[in-house]
Write an enzyme that holds these catalytic residues in place. Structure first.
Site, PDB file in Angstrom:
ATOM      1  N   GLU A 131       0.860  -1.183   0.000  1.00  0.00           N
ATOM      2  CA  GLU A 131       0.000   0.000   0.000  1.00  0.00           C
ATOM      3  C   GLU A 131       0.898   1.234   0.000  1.00  0.00           C
ATOM      4  O   GLU A 131       2.111   1.109   0.230  1.00  0.00           O
ATOM      5  CB  GLU A 131      -0.907  -0.017   1.244  1.00  0.00           C
ATOM      6  N   PRO A 132       0.332   2.412  -0.218  1.00  0.00           N
ATOM      7  CA  PRO A 132       1.190   3.603  -0.263  1.00  0.00           C
ATOM      8  C   PRO A 132       2.053   3.768   0.997  1.00  0.00           C
ATOM      9  O   PRO A 132       3.193   4.199   0.914  1.00  0.00           O
ATOM     10  CB  PRO A 132       0.188   4.748  -0.398  1.00  0.00           C
TER      11      PRO A 132
ATOM     12  N   GLY B  82       4.981  -1.479   2.932  1.00  0.00           N
ATOM     13  CA  GLY B  82       5.572  -2.462   2.026  1.00  0.00           C
ATOM     14  C   GLY B  82       6.124  -3.617   2.841  1.00  0.00           C
ATOM     15  O   GLY B  82       5.543  -4.698   2.896  1.00  0.00           O
TER      16      GLY B  82
ATOM     17  N   THR C   4       2.119  -5.145  -9.800  1.00  0.00           N
ATOM     18  CA  THR C   4       2.634  -5.568 -11.103  1.00  0.00           C
ATOM     19  C   THR C   4       1.505  -6.243 -11.877  1.00  0.00           C
ATOM     20  O   THR C   4       0.779  -7.067 -11.304  1.00  0.00           O
ATOM     21  CB  THR C   4       3.818  -6.535 -10.908  1.00  0.00           C
TER      22      THR C   4
ATOM     23  N   ILE D 139      33.082  -2.690 -17.452  1.00  0.00           N
ATOM     24  CA  ILE D 139      33.868  -3.287 -18.543  1.00  0.00           C
ATOM     25  C   ILE D 139      33.550  -2.601 -19.876  1.00  0.00           C
ATOM     26  O   ILE D 139      34.411  -2.479 -20.742  1.00  0.00           O
ATOM     27  CB  ILE D 139      33.626  -4.822 -18.591  1.00  0.00           C
ATOM     28  N   HIS D 140      32.324  -2.111 -20.021  1.00  0.00           N
ATOM     29  CA  HIS D 140      31.940  -1.431 -21.258  1.00  0.00           C
ATOM     30  C   HIS D 140      32.469   0.004 -21.330  1.00  0.00           C
ATOM     31  O   HIS D 140      32.244   0.691 -22.346  1.00  0.00           O
ATOM     32  CB  HIS D 140      30.411  -1.414 -21.408  1.00  0.00           C
TER      33      HIS D 140
ATOM     34  N   GLU E 106       9.404  -8.544  -3.542  1.00  0.00           N
ATOM     35  CA  GLU E 106       9.238  -9.758  -2.702  1.00  0.00           C
ATOM     36  C   GLU E 106      10.071  -9.666  -1.432  1.00  0.00           C
ATOM     37  O   GLU E 106      10.527 -10.682  -0.904  1.00  0.00           O
ATOM     38  CB  GLU E 106       9.622 -11.032  -3.462  1.00  0.00           C
TER      39      GLU E 106
ATOM     40  N   GLU F  91      17.264  -6.236   3.285  1.00  0.00           N
ATOM     41  CA  GLU F  91      17.218  -6.137   4.758  1.00  0.00           C
ATOM     42  C   GLU F  91      16.176  -7.112   5.315  1.00  0.00           C
ATOM     43  O   GLU F  91      16.417  -7.795   6.320  1.00  0.00           O
ATOM     44  CB  GLU F  91      16.867  -4.690   5.196  1.00  0.00           C
TER      45      GLU F  91
HETATM   46  C1  LIG Z   1       8.554  -2.285  -9.607  1.00  0.00           C
HETATM   47  C2  LIG Z   1       7.924  -2.824  -8.358  1.00  0.00           C
HETATM   48  C3  LIG Z   1       6.964  -3.816  -8.465  1.00  0.00           C
HETATM   49  C4  LIG Z   1       6.318  -4.291  -7.304  1.00  0.00           C
HETATM   50  N1  LIG Z   1       5.317  -5.217  -7.442  1.00  0.00           N
HETATM   51  C5  LIG Z   1       4.572  -5.540  -6.351  1.00  0.00           C
HETATM   52  C6  LIG Z   1       3.432  -6.385  -6.473  1.00  0.00           C
HETATM   53  O1  LIG Z   1       3.133  -6.894  -7.554  1.00  0.00           O
HETATM   54  N2  LIG Z   1       2.666  -6.615  -5.378  1.00  0.00           N
HETATM   55  C7  LIG Z   1       2.957  -6.060  -4.165  1.00  0.00           C
HETATM   56  O2  LIG Z   1       2.217  -6.305  -3.205  1.00  0.00           O
HETATM   57  N3  LIG Z   1       4.047  -5.266  -4.010  1.00  0.00           N
HETATM   58  C8  LIG Z   1       4.862  -4.993  -5.074  1.00  0.00           C
HETATM   59  N4  LIG Z   1       5.959  -4.168  -4.931  1.00  0.00           N
HETATM   60  C9  LIG Z   1       6.220  -3.564  -3.630  1.00  0.00           C
HETATM   61  C10 LIG Z   1       7.437  -4.149  -2.925  1.00  0.00           C
HETATM   62  O3  LIG Z   1       7.143  -5.435  -2.457  1.00  0.00           O
HETATM   63  C11 LIG Z   1       7.827  -3.177  -1.800  1.00  0.00           C
HETATM   64  O4  LIG Z   1       8.326  -1.999  -2.419  1.00  0.00           O
HETATM   65  C12 LIG Z   1       8.856  -3.768  -0.886  1.00  0.00           C
HETATM   66  O5  LIG Z   1       8.305  -4.803  -0.117  1.00  0.00           O
HETATM   67  C13 LIG Z   1       9.445  -2.702   0.068  1.00  0.00           C
HETATM   68  O6  LIG Z   1       8.429  -1.973   0.684  1.00  0.00           O
HETATM   69  P1  LIG Z   1       8.483  -0.368   0.689  1.00  0.00           P
HETATM   70  O7  LIG Z   1       8.773   0.072  -0.706  1.00  0.00           O
HETATM   71  O8  LIG Z   1       7.235   0.120   1.306  1.00  0.00           O
HETATM   72  O9  LIG Z   1       9.710   0.000   1.580  1.00  0.00           O
HETATM   73  P2  LIG Z   1       9.688   0.158   3.177  1.00  0.00           P
HETATM   74  O10 LIG Z   1       9.030  -1.009   3.798  1.00  0.00           O
HETATM   75  O11 LIG Z   1       9.156   1.504   3.495  1.00  0.00           O
HETATM   76  O12 LIG Z   1      11.239   0.120   3.493  1.00  0.00           O
HETATM   77  C14 LIG Z   1      12.106   1.244   3.260  1.00  0.00           C
HETATM   78  C15 LIG Z   1      13.525   0.826   3.625  1.00  0.00           C
HETATM   79  O13 LIG Z   1      13.587   0.459   5.002  1.00  0.00           O
HETATM   80  C16 LIG Z   1      14.090  -0.856   5.140  1.00  0.00           C
HETATM   81  N5  LIG Z   1      13.416  -1.512   6.267  1.00  0.00           N
HETATM   82  C17 LIG Z   1      12.091  -1.634   6.483  1.00  0.00           C
HETATM   83  N6  LIG Z   1      11.864  -2.260   7.635  1.00  0.00           N
HETATM   84  C18 LIG Z   1      13.078  -2.566   8.169  1.00  0.00           C
HETATM   85  C19 LIG Z   1      13.519  -3.232   9.349  1.00  0.00           C
HETATM   86  N7  LIG Z   1      12.650  -3.761  10.224  1.00  0.00           N
HETATM   87  N8  LIG Z   1      14.858  -3.339   9.583  1.00  0.00           N
HETATM   88  C20 LIG Z   1      15.735  -2.841   8.693  1.00  0.00           C
HETATM   89  N9  LIG Z   1      15.386  -2.192   7.556  1.00  0.00           N
HETATM   90  C21 LIG Z   1      14.069  -2.070   7.298  1.00  0.00           C
HETATM   91  C22 LIG Z   1      13.786  -1.540   3.818  1.00  0.00           C
HETATM   92  O14 LIG Z   1      14.651  -2.638   3.585  1.00  0.00           O
HETATM   93  C23 LIG Z   1      14.036  -0.385   2.840  1.00  0.00           C
HETATM   94  O15 LIG Z   1      15.424  -0.261   2.633  1.00  0.00           O
HETATM   95  C24 LIG Z   1       6.672  -3.763  -6.054  1.00  0.00           C
HETATM   96  C25 LIG Z   1       7.676  -2.783  -5.955  1.00  0.00           C
HETATM   97  C26 LIG Z   1       8.301  -2.321  -7.088  1.00  0.00           C
HETATM   98  C27 LIG Z   1       9.360  -1.258  -6.957  1.00  0.00           C
END
Ligand SMILES: Cc1cc2nc3c(=O)[nH]c(=O)nc-3n(C[C@H](O)[C@H](O)[C@H](O)COP(=O)(O)OP(=O)(O)OC[C@H]3O[C@@H](n4cnc5c(N)ncnc54)[C@H](O)[C@@H]3O)c2cc1C
Length: 404
Positions: free
Chosen positions: A132-133, A136, A164, A358-359, A384, A388
């Site tokens: 969700e917004p 993640g 996706t 390399i390119h 997925e 982290e």
């Molecule tokens: C192109 C694309 C396609 C996608 N497709 C799908 C899809 O089909 N379905 C779907 O449901 N989602 C999808 N996603 C979403 C994706 O699964 C999430 O972006 C991902 O799980 C990370 O969530 P977030 O972006 O909210 O980052 P956040 O959860 O906000 O994390 C931000 C940063 O904090 C770090 N972090 C968070 N919690 C912790 C912790 N406890 N300890 C240490 N570090 C932490 C994370 O590793 C990251 O570096 C997609 C994303 C992209 C970019």
């Protein structure tokens, strides 16, 4: 034609045949066209149509539903080959694969019979929606809700993010909060099988209440759309709760985390595929480009890069196949799937970076394929579960398995 370095050992005859078929498809249909679709950010419809004909939408779906009935290990080999061509092509089938896994493992007989044949043929494609917004990594923090109405239907409300295949899909497996008071929150979550009209931004009739805003503009991973989904009074019949109401309500989190385990093997295979392609491109370019009177491949510093890349590709491939084989054997593979996803996505990014170096200056030019790989590879570090989050999963599982 890039240098072929992929390992075909340890494959059954079926696996070898299908891998070769998909590799040829990638060489002839995907690689020559990827640059154009990437540049236009347009959906590669002709390639997807051929994938339907090859049966690639039903690889793991049982034969009784019209699929090939193959295992996760073979699927991972196919994904590696597709991703070697272009990771967006594997993106078209990946959420579909997760959706079919959910149905095969948790669906009712009626749900399987209704969806699997159409999914095996590619007539409808599936999306998978947790994010969700504002959420993640922390899936238990989702806010979108499902409320049971007096007429027995469920009313879905809320916004989903990063879906996706969000526009082209005909069915979305979506996680909703069905009991906002549940403690811990995951016990109050349910997976709904929400049908929609493929490619319609505004759904109407029986699918009214689901809108798909314009696709999100991305750095790479073009061609396959990533969208938001807005559920606003969408009505979902009770028989579209995954597994049926009695068995499925409150089980959505557990079901979807289970599916993420196979999803991680699948992303790991994509990391192997992109790393493999980077290695092939680097091997070729380094033998063509000359500096100081000889091909750069004759400089030891470049040979070391090639050696490290090949080692990383092979290590990621072996770990990915190990995780897949464990799952196929019905053994626990959560730890291995996390390790495979972590290693293969990081190795994919590192191999692409080395290929870029390399390119030289040409790596920065859109004339060379590595430029696209450089924009595509980082996605694998995020989708997925980020690196982290994989480390958190691995650490937790290690401690569970070795509790003193
Ligand atoms: C192109 C694309 C396609 C996608 N497709 C799908 C899809 O089909 N379905 C779907 O449901 N989602 C999808 N996603 C979403 C994706 O699964 C999430 O972006 C991902 O799980 C990370 O969530 P977030 O972006 O909210 O980052 P956040 O959860 O906000 O994390 C931000 C940063 O904090 C770090 N972090 C968070 N919690 C912790 C912790 N406890 N300890 C240490 N570090 C932490 C994370 O590793 C990251 O570096 C997609 C994303 C992209 C970019």
């Amino acid at each position: 034609m890039a240098v072929d370095t992929s390992a075909t050992s340890e494959q059954t005859e079926i696996q070898r045949d299908i891998t070769e078929m998909v590799r040829q498809f990638a060489d002839e249909q995907i690689i020559p066209n990827a640059e154009r679709y990437d540049h236009e950010d347009s959906f590669p419809e002709p390639i997807v149509e051929q994938m339907k004909e090859l049966g690639l939408f039903g690889v793991t779906i049982p034969e009784e539903y019209g699929g090939m009935g193959l295992d996760l290990t073979t699927y991972a080999m196919i994904v590696e080959e597709l991703s070697r061509g272009w990771i967006s092509i594997s993106g078209v089938v990946n959420t579909h694969f997760i959706g079919s896994y959910l149905l095969m493992k948790f669906g009712t007989d009626e749900q399987k019979e209704h969806f699997l044949p159409k999914m095996a043929s590619g007539e409808i494609r599936a999306a998978f929606s947790l994010s969700e917004p504002e959420v993640g990594s922390d899936v238990q923090g989702i806010k979108a809700t499902a409320k049971k109405d007096e007429d027995g239907n469920w009313e879905l409300n809320g916004q989903k993010m990063w879906v996706t295949n969000g526009l082209g899909a005909g069915v979305v497996f979506v996680l909703m909060k069905s009991d906002p008071k549940a403690e811990p929150p995951y016990r109050g979550m349910t997976c709904f099988i929400t049908e929609k009209e493929p490619w319609a931004e505004e759904n109407s009739g029986e699918f009214a209440g689901l809108t798909i805003p314009p696709k999100i503009k991305k750095m790479g991973y073009k061609g396959v759309e990533s969208t938001e989904l807005v559920y606003d009074g969408y009505r979902c019949p009770p028989d579209r709760v995954l597994g049926g109401e009695e068995a499925g309500v409150g089980q959505g989190f557990v079901q979807m985390m289970d599916a993420l385990e196979v999803g991680r093997v699948n992303v790991a295979a994509r990391g192997v595929g992109i790393a493999q392609r980077a290695l092939e491109l680097a091997l070729r370019y380094s033998q063509e480009r000359k500096t100081f009177g000889k091909p750069i491949a004759q400089h030891q510093a470049i040979q070391f890069k090639l050696a490290d890349m090949a080692t990383k590709v092979e290590a990621a491939r072996l770990l990915t196949r190990k995780a897949a084989r464990l799952k196929d054997a019905g053994e626990r593979s959560d730890l291995e799937a996390g390790m495979a996803k972590l290693l293969a996505s990081e190795n994919g990014k590192e191999c692409v970076e080395e290929c870029f170096r390399i390119h030289g200056g040409y790596g920065y030019s859109k004339e060379y394929e590595v430029e696209r790989l450089y924009r595509d590879a980082p996605l694998l570090l995020i989708g997925e579960g980020t690196s982290e989050i994989q480390r958190m999963v691995i650490g937790k599982k290690l401690l569970q398995r070795h509790k003193i």
